[in-house]
Enzyme design. Structure first.
Site, PDB file in Angstrom:
ATOM      1  N   ASP A   1      26.421  71.634  -1.109  1.00 12.00           N
ATOM      2  CA  ASP A   1      26.985  71.593  -2.459  1.00 12.00           C
ATOM      3  C   ASP A   1      26.300  70.483  -3.240  1.00 12.00           C
ATOM      4  O   ASP A   1      25.701  69.574  -2.654  1.00 12.00           O
ATOM      5  CB  ASP A   1      28.498  71.323  -2.405  1.00 12.00           C
ATOM      6  CG  ASP A   1      29.100  71.303  -3.814  1.00 12.00           C
ATOM      7  OD1 ASP A   1      28.806  72.227  -4.585  1.00 12.00           O
ATOM      8  OD2 ASP A   1      29.817  70.350  -4.153  1.00 12.00           O
ATOM      9  N   SER A   2      26.408  70.556  -4.558  1.00 12.25           N
ATOM     10  CA  SER A   2      25.810  69.501  -5.376  1.00 12.25           C
ATOM     11  C   SER A   2      26.581  68.186  -5.219  1.00 12.25           C
ATOM     12  O   SER A   2      26.099  67.148  -5.627  1.00 12.25           O
ATOM     13  CB  SER A   2      25.811  69.925  -6.837  1.00 12.25           C
ATOM     14  OG  SER A   2      27.142  70.126  -7.255  1.00 12.25           O
TER      15      SER A   2
ATOM     16  N   CYS B   1      28.529  76.150  -3.466  1.00 11.74           N
ATOM     17  CA  CYS B   1      28.171  75.705  -4.804  1.00 11.74           C
ATOM     18  C   CYS B   1      27.769  76.939  -5.596  1.00 11.74           C
ATOM     19  O   CYS B   1      26.836  77.649  -5.206  1.00 11.74           O
ATOM     20  CB  CYS B   1      26.995  74.736  -4.686  1.00 11.74           C
ATOM     21  SG  CYS B   1      26.299  74.212  -6.250  1.00 11.74           S
TER      22      CYS B   1
ATOM     23  N   GLU C   1      33.663  64.475  -9.851  1.00  9.02           N
ATOM     24  CA  GLU C   1      32.771  63.594  -9.081  1.00  9.02           C
ATOM     25  C   GLU C   1      33.122  62.126  -9.302  1.00  9.02           C
ATOM     26  O   GLU C   1      32.902  61.294  -8.431  1.00  9.02           O
ATOM     27  CB  GLU C   1      31.305  63.851  -9.440  1.00  9.02           C
ATOM     28  CG  GLU C   1      30.738  65.170  -8.894  1.00  9.02           C
ATOM     29  CD  GLU C   1      30.499  65.161  -7.387  1.00  9.02           C
ATOM     30  OE1 GLU C   1      30.282  64.077  -6.809  1.00  9.02           O
ATOM     31  OE2 GLU C   1      30.550  66.245  -6.760  1.00  9.02           O
TER      32      GLU C   1
ATOM     33  N   CYS D   1      33.292  77.457  -9.820  1.00  9.67           N
ATOM     34  CA  CYS D   1      32.600  76.247  -9.397  1.00  9.67           C
ATOM     35  C   CYS D   1      33.516  75.628  -8.355  1.00  9.67           C
ATOM     36  O   CYS D   1      34.732  75.520  -8.591  1.00  9.67           O
ATOM     37  CB  CYS D   1      32.413  75.294 -10.579  1.00  9.67           C
ATOM     38  SG  CYS D   1      31.834  73.661 -10.073  1.00  9.67           S
TER      39      CYS D   1
ATOM     40  N   HIS E   1      34.047  72.790  -7.520  1.00  7.02           N
ATOM     41  CA  HIS E   1      34.733  71.557  -7.931  1.00  7.02           C
ATOM     42  C   HIS E   1      36.075  71.858  -8.617  1.00  7.02           C
ATOM     43  O   HIS E   1      36.961  71.027  -8.636  1.00  7.02           O
ATOM     44  CB  HIS E   1      33.873  70.756  -8.923  1.00  7.02           C
ATOM     45  CG  HIS E   1      32.720  70.052  -8.307  1.00  7.02           C
ATOM     46  ND1 HIS E   1      31.601  70.699  -7.859  1.00  7.02           N
ATOM     47  CD2 HIS E   1      32.513  68.732  -8.061  1.00  7.02           C
ATOM     48  CE1 HIS E   1      30.749  69.813  -7.384  1.00  7.02           C
ATOM     49  NE2 HIS E   1      31.277  68.607  -7.494  1.00  7.02           N
TER      50      HIS E   1
END
Ligand SMILES: O=P(O)(O)OP(=O)(O)OP(=O)(O)OC[C@H]1O[C@@H](n2cnc3c(O)ncnc32)[C@H](O)[C@@H]1O
Ligand SMILES: [Mg+2]
Length: 470
Positions: A10-11, A73, A152, A183, A185
């Site tokens: 994942d990013s 991701c 993040e 996404c 996140h």
């Protein structure tokens, strides 16, 4: 049975929402996770960068001997999944298909919303998959570029987060009965999103849907892990391990996993077997787009001069690449290029560099060529020509990768323009009256023999690099 770990990429921390489901649904599976926190968010980057970064993570996971890779991701899935899947011989699973399928099943009014990063929305992947599977479903897409930074930076519980979510989702509210969190996140903002959209709207967590597909694939390929005591999950981040740990504790439960910092070899360096600065400049720009740094033979003064004794571009490119690879033990790209003039039977061709003598200047080569054409080729039709490039990627003990490309044009009557190198000032591009030396570096790289050959090389290089490991 197969006790090797499943790799997740994942990013950043978003993929932890997928991890949570794996831990819950597949307790016998060991996980290696890589989050590229340092370079997150991916969503606003170019496709070339996303693909290059994704390959960095894929290669890292492969070095950990994973049996399957899950793209946790959406952005990486939308942009790079197909390429990676085609290059690897282990199963590679992405998040989009599963989320899309689940949304189709759940929507009643056939109006589905997708919120995701800019790159995922631009790729239109969710819309394409949903409408391919069920053309009567309407899809409303919305990029939410501020959501990943909120997650993040661990700000999901703040007033600022509340305002940003409310403001961003305005165009979506009241329009759909099902919303895909496109996404990984976004499930971390689930409460805020649900509140804004209304309790009746079904939120689809594309990450957790994916774990169902992972389960199916593990069964299908007989890759399930055994029940055992020795399961040790490994979590890596390219950013700060402490910050990652906070997010992991919060999302997975305190002390469940331990995060470590790692570097990805993103500064991938390729050695180009050339001493020609003009070529090197072009390669630099072209390769940078794909996340590679390059060096040339001037960075290695101790290496011998390779004599270009071949009669074809391929022979010469192979000589340069394969001999330097054999000496240095690393991947080397060799290039042989030249200008082929039709009325001269393809000359100067492989002798382009030494056309006017053993060590001529570009001006001397140009003068010699104009002189050769002066008597025989006066009309433009008689002055057709093309540049040619053959590129060879070599590694000791392996079959080289070879690609080539041409760039058509004509030879002008006098030199024009100051850019580029070699014969550029007399090469009229295509049917135009502009020479290659009158193009900007970007314009030349987009159209030129070298630019085209490099595009071809890049399409095949990841798979070829992968084959070196076998
Ligand atoms: O062998 P290396 O060290 O790579 O350097 P070189 O200049 O000898 O490289 P080549 O053998 O490939 O010869 C290519 C010659 O063809 C010409 N050439 C190749 N590509 C060109 C381009 O894009 N524009 C103008 N001239 C070019 C130029 O004169 C080069 O010197
Ligand atoms: Mg040469």
């Amino acid at each position: 049975m197969d006790n090797r770990p499943i790799g997740l990429l994942d990013s950043g921390v978003g993929g932890l929402t997928v991890v949570r489901e794996i831990l819950r649904q597949l307790p016998n599976e060991e996980i290696v996770y890589i989050g590229d926190t340092q370079r997150a968010p991916y969503g606003s980057r170019s496709n070339e960068q996303i693909t290059a970064f994704t390959w960095d993570m894929v290669n890292f996971l492969l070095s950990k001997n994973v049996k399957m890779i899950v793209f946790a991701c959406n952005t990486a899935t939308a942009v790079a999944l197909d390429e990676v899947r085609a290059a690897l011989d282990i199963p590679v699973v992405g998040v989009i298909l599963s989320g899309a399928s689940s949304a189709i099943q759940k929507t009643v009014n056939k109006k589905v919303g997708v919120i995701a990063t800019q790159a995922t929305i631009n790729s239109e992947q969710y819309r394409k998959v949903i409408q391919f599977k069920s053309s009567s479903v309407e899809v409303l897409s919305l990029a939410c570029p501020d959501f990943v930074p909120l997650v993040e930076s661990n700000q999901v519980d703040t007033e600022a987060a509340k305002n940003i979510v409310a403001e961003t989702l305005k165009p979506m509210v009241g329009k759909v009965d099902t919303l895909i969190l496109g996404c990984t996140h976004y499930p971390l903002l689930r409460k805020l999103i649900q509140k804004e959209m209304g309790q009746d709207v079904q939120l689809i967590d594309s990450g957790s849907e994916t774990v169902r597909d992972v389960t199916v694939l593990l069964n299908y390929f007989a890759l399930n892990g055994e029940e055992r005591d020795s399961i040790r999950h490994c979590f890596y981040t390219t950013g700060d391990a402490g910050a990652f740990q906070v997010m992991a504790d919060r999302w997975l439960g305190a002390g469940k996993i331990r995060a470590e910092h790692t570097e990805l070899s993103s500064e991938r360096t390729l050695l180009i077997a050339t001493r020609n600065d003009g070529k090197t400049q072009e390669f630099k720009r072209l390769f940078e787009e794909f996340g590679y740094k390059i060096k040339n033979l001037k960075d290695y003064p101790e290496l011998p001069d390779i004599k270009e004794t071949g009669m074809t571009f391929e022979e010469n490119a192979r000589l340069k690449a394969e001999q330097i690879a054999a000496i240095t033990g690393q991947v080397v790209i060799g290039d042989d290029s030249g200008l082929c003039v039709d009325v001269l039977g393809g000359l100067p061709g492989v002798w382009s560099h030494r056309f006017a003598g053993p060590k001529p200047t570009d001006e001397e080569n140009i003068a010699k060529l104009l002189h050769e054409l002066a008597s025989t080729a006066i009309t433009p039709e008689r002055r057709t020509a093309h540049f040619h490039t053959t590129l060879v990627a070599a590694y000791p003990g392996h079959e080289s990768l070879v690609v080539e490309a041409d760039w058509q044009g004509r030879i002008g009557l006098t030199p024009q323009g100051k850019n580029g190198f070699g014969y550029d000032p007399i090469f009229l591009v295509g049917e135009s009256d502009r020479t290659a030396a009158q193009l900007s570096a970007e314009e030349k790289n987009t159209a030129s023999h070298r630019g085209q050959a490099l595009q071809k090389l890049m399409a095949e290089l990841p798979k070829w690099l992968e084959s070196l490991k076998k």
